[in-house]
Design an enzyme around this catalytic site. Sequence first.
Site, mmCIF file in Angstrom:
data_model
loop_
_atom_site.group_PDB
_atom_site.id
_atom_site.type_symbol
_atom_site.label_atom_id
_atom_site.label_comp_id
_atom_site.label_asym_id
_atom_site.label_seq_id
_atom_site.Cartn_x
_atom_site.Cartn_y
_atom_site.Cartn_z
ATOM 1 N N ASP A 122 4.393 8.437 -3.797
ATOM 2 C CA ASP A 122 5.054 8.017 -3.950
ATOM 3 C C ASP A 122 5.452 6.564 -4.279
ATOM 4 O O ASP A 122 5.518 5.488 -4.121
ATOM 5 C CB ASP A 122 5.364 7.543 -2.670
ATOM 6 C CG ASP A 122 5.247 8.583 -1.421
ATOM 7 O OD1 ASP A 122 5.441 9.594 -1.505
ATOM 8 O OD2 ASP A 122 5.615 7.751 0.021
ATOM 9 N N ASP A 229 -1.465 16.378 6.823
ATOM 10 C CA ASP A 229 -0.999 17.684 7.009
ATOM 11 C C ASP A 229 -0.086 16.502 7.863
ATOM 12 O O ASP A 229 0.034 15.751 8.704
ATOM 13 C CB ASP A 229 -1.332 18.508 7.727
ATOM 14 C CG ASP A 229 -0.157 19.506 8.615
ATOM 15 O OD1 ASP A 229 1.148 19.693 8.035
ATOM 16 O OD2 ASP A 229 -0.881 20.850 9.017
ATOM 17 N N ASP A 235 7.357 8.564 10.693
ATOM 18 C CA ASP A 235 8.047 7.398 9.893
ATOM 19 C C ASP A 235 9.024 7.810 9.504
ATOM 20 O O ASP A 235 10.202 6.969 9.053
ATOM 21 C CB ASP A 235 6.541 6.612 9.021
ATOM 22 C CG ASP A 235 6.269 8.279 8.097
ATOM 23 O OD1 ASP A 235 7.024 8.958 7.802
ATOM 24 O OD2 ASP A 235 5.609 7.704 6.737
ATOM 25 N N ASN A 263 -1.583 13.274 9.648
ATOM 26 C CA ASN A 263 -1.561 12.385 9.517
ATOM 27 C C ASN A 263 -0.306 12.203 10.387
ATOM 28 O O ASN A 263 1.632 12.613 10.432
ATOM 29 C CB ASN A 263 -0.444 11.549 7.630
ATOM 30 C CG ASN A 263 0.741 11.109 7.737
ATOM 31 O OD1 ASN A 263 -0.580 10.200 8.094
ATOM 32 N ND2 ASN A 263 1.514 10.417 7.553
HETATM 33 C C1 GDL Z 1 4.694 10.864 2.239
HETATM 34 C C2 GDL Z 1 3.990 10.370 2.371
HETATM 35 C C3 GDL Z 1 2.983 9.345 3.734
HETATM 36 C C4 GDL Z 1 4.191 9.618 4.680
HETATM 37 C C5 GDL Z 1 4.570 10.841 4.321
HETATM 38 C C6 GDL Z 1 5.756 11.025 6.034
HETATM 39 C C7 GDL Z 1 2.228 11.476 1.466
HETATM 40 C C8 GDL Z 1 1.013 11.679 0.597
HETATM 41 N N1 GDL Z 1 2.762 10.136 1.413
HETATM 42 O O1 GDL Z 1 5.099 10.884 1.650
HETATM 43 O O2 GDL Z 1 2.226 8.489 3.881
HETATM 44 O O3 GDL Z 1 3.674 9.358 5.985
HETATM 45 O O4 GDL Z 1 4.785 11.360 3.871
HETATM 46 O O5 GDL Z 1 6.726 10.198 5.832
HETATM 47 O O6 GDL Z 1 2.567 12.521 2.465
#
Ligand code: GDL
Length: 456
Positions: A122, A229, A235, A263
């Site tokens: 990002d 993942d 978010d 994640n």
């Molecule tokens: C992303 C971001 C992550 C974010 C997710 C979902 C990666 C490597 N980076 O692009 O920080 O939380 O999407 O919005 O996934």
Amino acid sequence: MTEQSEFMSGVIEGFYGEPWTQGERFELFGQMSRWGLNTYFYGPKDDLKHRAIWRECYTNPETEWLGSVIQECATHGIRFIYGIGPGLDIRYSNPVDIELLQLRLEQLLSLGCQNFAILFDDIPDGMDADDAKRFGSFASAQCHVTNALLLRMRERCPQVKFCFCPTPYCGRMVAAGLGGEGYLETLGEHLDSEIEIFWTGPEIISQEITVSHILEMQRLFRRKPLIWDNLHANDYDGRRFFCGPYSGRSPELRNLVSGILSNPNNEFPLNYVPLCTLAMFVHNTGYWDARAAYLAAMKDWLPQFTTLHHSIPLDDLVLLGDCYYLPQEEGFHAEALYQTVETVLDPSADDWMVHFHHFREQSSRLKTLCFRLTELRHRRLFYALSRRIWELREELDFLERYVAFLTTRKDPKELFHPEVHLAGTYRGGIVPRLQRLLNRQVDGTFQTTSPVSSVP
Ligand code: GDL
């Protein structure tokens, strides 16, 4: 990463938005050690020193709480990874920036951290002219910085391990040419072979990650990918959360990747089922039944749902969980509810009355549950749910009124004017208004609501 061969499984605190509290992290480590998850990766996008002001070292109070996170991980036998994302404004050819990164990692090393992740996700897809001249490609520039840091940190501590997040970190981004041509090939060739490479699958939020996809990535990376993942991340959509099971990945994948790190939802209390089922998936032998894992995890989660006056039945919790299941999939009961509503909205449907009663019964069950949840003793859990279940209750109420109107109207042309859900207040605001300007079609494409000729 103390043992190169050890499979990494666990959690990335890597979303945009407010990071978790210390208490939540400590609770997480307790859960992880009970469930057999071994890795926690600290990388909240909005810790200012993770990305925006990555050149600045942590202050004393900050090192105190970070140090205690690292200690708590050690107590639970959990590997701690510290992530830093310098990509927003790093000058790859400037040795000062590498020095500053090194200082940042050394500060963490002094707190007991030996695992580091350098993240380039990002970020703007382009380099300053000097960098471009020196390195030729984005991938070479990023490899240069990361390899140099690894060498320097190894001098301080030979056990250090590194992970790396590429700028194109999913199949779709590569197909779109993000990072430039041959980005992943360059990475495979030039990034130190001991550095793990993160990958989110074919998409940022991958509904499925197949064996053939991972085999192709292995070939390009010249190593096993490390799965980042985002299946349960929320978010990107504040109206939703995901408490469905870990799914869409076959068990064979576990031999083809060096680890799986999730994640998940921003709201820590909503991650019980996602992380519990991830742990089940990692340790599962034999056939993987995601729905069965979900139902078992829901049963384990239920004790957190004690309220002041009523107990919450497991079936009701499952119904609620089904309404907030997975990004591309409603849970069984929520899908059934949707189908019922669709039928009920068509007064000429066969057995309309049967569907109508079924809808009323399901809707009232859910609304009662939403009300009971306001009395949860676990207030953080309630606050995490509150806005979402408010919206759900409101929408069901609105539907009930509309369907009641259908049963009483005299003239089929008569329009529904709700007295409670006032236009401009209910579903009002700039975002819903903007959303109404574009209509999504069944095939996923968008159409404007007004006829527009092509832009001159
Ligand atoms: C992303 C971001 C992550 C974010 C997710 C979902 C990666 C490597 N980076 O692009 O920080 O939380 O999407 O919005 O996934």
